[in-house]
Design a protein around this motif. Structure first.
Motif, PDB file in Angstrom:
ATOM      1  N   ARG A  56      -6.993  -5.249   1.130  1.00 19.12           N
ATOM      2  CA  ARG A  56      -6.311  -6.537   1.221  1.00 19.12           C
ATOM      3  C   ARG A  56      -5.400  -6.683   0.006  1.00 19.12           C
ATOM      4  O   ARG A  56      -5.836  -6.526  -1.135  1.00 19.12           O
ATOM      5  N   CYS A  57      -4.136  -7.020   0.273  1.00 14.75           N
ATOM      6  CA  CYS A  57      -3.160  -7.146  -0.809  1.00 14.75           C
ATOM      7  C   CYS A  57      -2.352  -8.419  -0.619  1.00 14.75           C
ATOM      8  O   CYS A  57      -1.440  -8.459   0.217  1.00 14.75           O
ATOM      9  N   PRO A  58      -2.657  -9.493  -1.364  1.00 14.77           N
ATOM     10  CA  PRO A  58      -1.824 -10.698  -1.306  1.00 14.77           C
ATOM     11  C   PRO A  58      -0.424 -10.393  -1.843  1.00 14.77           C
ATOM     12  O   PRO A  58      -0.267  -9.682  -2.841  1.00 14.77           O
ATOM     13  N   LEU A  59       0.583 -10.935  -1.172  1.00 16.89           N
ATOM     14  CA  LEU A  59       1.966 -10.734  -1.596  1.00 16.89           C
ATOM     15  C   LEU A  59       2.550 -12.031  -2.132  1.00 16.89           C
ATOM     16  O   LEU A  59       2.171 -13.120  -1.707  1.00 16.89           O
ATOM     17  N   ASN A  60       3.467 -11.882  -3.073  1.00 15.31           N
ATOM     18  CA  ASN A  60       4.140 -13.025  -3.670  1.00 15.31           C
ATOM     19  C   ASN A  60       5.215 -13.513  -2.692  1.00 15.31           C
ATOM     20  O   ASN A  60       6.204 -12.800  -2.461  1.00 15.31           O
ATOM     21  N   PRO A  61       5.060 -14.683  -2.099  1.00 13.94           N
ATOM     22  CA  PRO A  61       6.029 -15.121  -1.085  1.00 13.94           C
ATOM     23  C   PRO A  61       7.448 -15.254  -1.612  1.00 13.94           C
ATOM     24  O   PRO A  61       8.410 -15.138  -0.847  1.00 13.94           O
ATOM     25  N   ALA A  62       7.599 -15.484  -2.904  1.00 11.70           N
ATOM     26  CA  ALA A  62       8.937 -15.627  -3.470  1.00 11.70           C
ATOM     27  C   ALA A  62       9.639 -14.285  -3.651  1.00 11.70           C
ATOM     28  O   ALA A  62      10.864 -14.230  -3.771  1.00 11.70           O
ATOM     29  N   ARG A  63       8.861 -13.184  -3.663  1.00  9.67           N
ATOM     30  CA  ARG A  63       9.454 -11.870  -3.914  1.00  9.67           C
ATOM     31  C   ARG A  63       9.332 -10.928  -2.726  1.00  9.67           C
ATOM     32  O   ARG A  63       9.937  -9.856  -2.720  1.00  9.67           O
ATOM     33  N   ALA A  64       8.540 -11.321  -1.709  1.00 10.88           N
ATOM     34  CA  ALA A  64       8.207 -10.387  -0.630  1.00 10.88           C
ATOM     35  C   ALA A  64       9.060 -10.552   0.616  1.00 10.88           C
ATOM     36  O   ALA A  64       8.845  -9.849   1.598  1.00 10.88           O
ATOM     37  N   ARG A  65      10.018 -11.469   0.608  1.00 16.19           N
ATOM     38  CA  ARG A  65      10.732 -11.781   1.855  1.00 16.19           C
ATOM     39  C   ARG A  65      11.464 -10.583   2.429  1.00 16.19           C
ATOM     40  O   ARG A  65      11.544 -10.403   3.643  1.00 16.19           O
ATOM     41  N   ARG A  66      12.025  -9.746   1.573  1.00 11.22           N
ATOM     42  CA  ARG A  66      12.764  -8.584   2.080  1.00 11.22           C
ATOM     43  C   ARG A  66      11.830  -7.649   2.836  1.00 11.22           C
ATOM     44  O   ARG A  66      12.222  -7.044   3.844  1.00 11.22           O
ATOM     45  N   LEU A  67      10.591  -7.528   2.370  1.00  9.73           N
ATOM     46  CA  LEU A  67       9.618  -6.666   3.033  1.00  9.73           C
ATOM     47  C   LEU A  67       9.013  -7.333   4.263  1.00  9.73           C
ATOM     48  O   LEU A  67       8.934  -6.723   5.330  1.00  9.73           O
ATOM     49  N   THR A  68       8.588  -8.576   4.110  1.00 13.93           N
ATOM     50  CA  THR A  68       7.889  -9.229   5.223  1.00 13.93           C
ATOM     51  C   THR A  68       8.812  -9.509   6.400  1.00 13.93           C
ATOM     52  O   THR A  68       8.350  -9.692   7.522  1.00 13.93           O
TER      53      THR A  68
END
Length: 231
Positions: free
Chosen positions: A6-18
């Motif tokens: 499980r890896c929480p992602l930073n929503p402010a930095r992960a938009r390009r990936l998500t």
């Protein structure tokens, strides 16, 4: 040995990936070294992006633990990462697999690519996305028994009368580069299911958990996860 990460992602930095299953697929693949030449890789890596509120979490099921350092640097909280808390958590999956037994009731979540093959005389079947919730639920019910479980009936829960609902859907379109170098658009319709299941064949369900369900596994579909159910 199988592991769940499980890896929480930073929503402010992960938009390009998500926002791109292709990019996220590449990021997951980069978490594992290439296998030695001529050696099998074991079961395939499955992954899923869960988005609860504004917090995206990446789940990865893999035969070996991943190294997600690059993902934390791109889309996590790299300055908070330490040797003891690198930003993700990996646990052995064997305790869950070994605990399964016939008649056990569990909560489940699955993001899948429900489709129907339209048969054409003399030609390969055309795979078409199922977009109506009732059709998406029926798709899952049709695959439950061969996957080692059933979904209990409750006419109050869903149009199909079972303890399952489609909690989210996504229509995705993104470019993919083929092995020959050609670029093609991928169209992917996903449905996220939440519900209850009863274990009917533990051995078959174990294979389902490690092999996944349906198509689109490279793009975050097919990973079935389980949790305890308290009546």
């Amino acid at each position: 040995m199988t592991h769940l990460t499980r890896c929480p992602l930073n929503p402010a930095r992960a938009r390009r990936l998500t926002g791109s299953p292709q990019r996220l697929h590449a990021a997951v693949a980069a978490a594992f070294p290439p296998p030695p030449s001529g050696q099998a890789t074991g079961h395939r890596v499955l992954w899923r992006l869960d988005e609860s509120g504004h917090q995206p979490t990446l789940l990865i099921l893999s035969p070996t633990p991943p190294d997600l350092t690059h993902l934390i640097e791109q889309a996590g909280w790299p300055r908070l990462a330490t040797a003891d808390a690198p930003g993700w958590e990996t646990r052995p999956y064997a305790p869950l697999l070994d605990h399964l037994h016939t008649g056990m009731r569990l909560r489940f979540r699955l993001t899948a690519n429900p489709t129907r093959a339209l048969h054409r005389p003399g030609r390969r079947g055309l795979r078409t996305a199922l977009t109506a919730p009732a059709d998406q639920i029926q798709w899952l019910l049709d695959r439950a028994a061969p996957a080692g479980f059933t979904v209990p009936v409750d006419e109050r829960i869903s149009p199909a009368g079972h303890h399952v609902r489609v909690s989210a859907t996504r229509a995705l379109r993104f470019p993919r580069t083929t092995d020959s170098g050609a670029r093609r658009d991928v169209h992917l319709h996903t449905a996220t299911y939440d519900g209850l299941l009863d274990v009917t064949d533990p051995d078959v369900l174990r294979r389902t958990l490690t092999d996944g369900i349906g198509h689109g596994k490279a793009y975050g579909c097919g990973l079935l996860t389980l949790a305890r159910f308290a009546a």
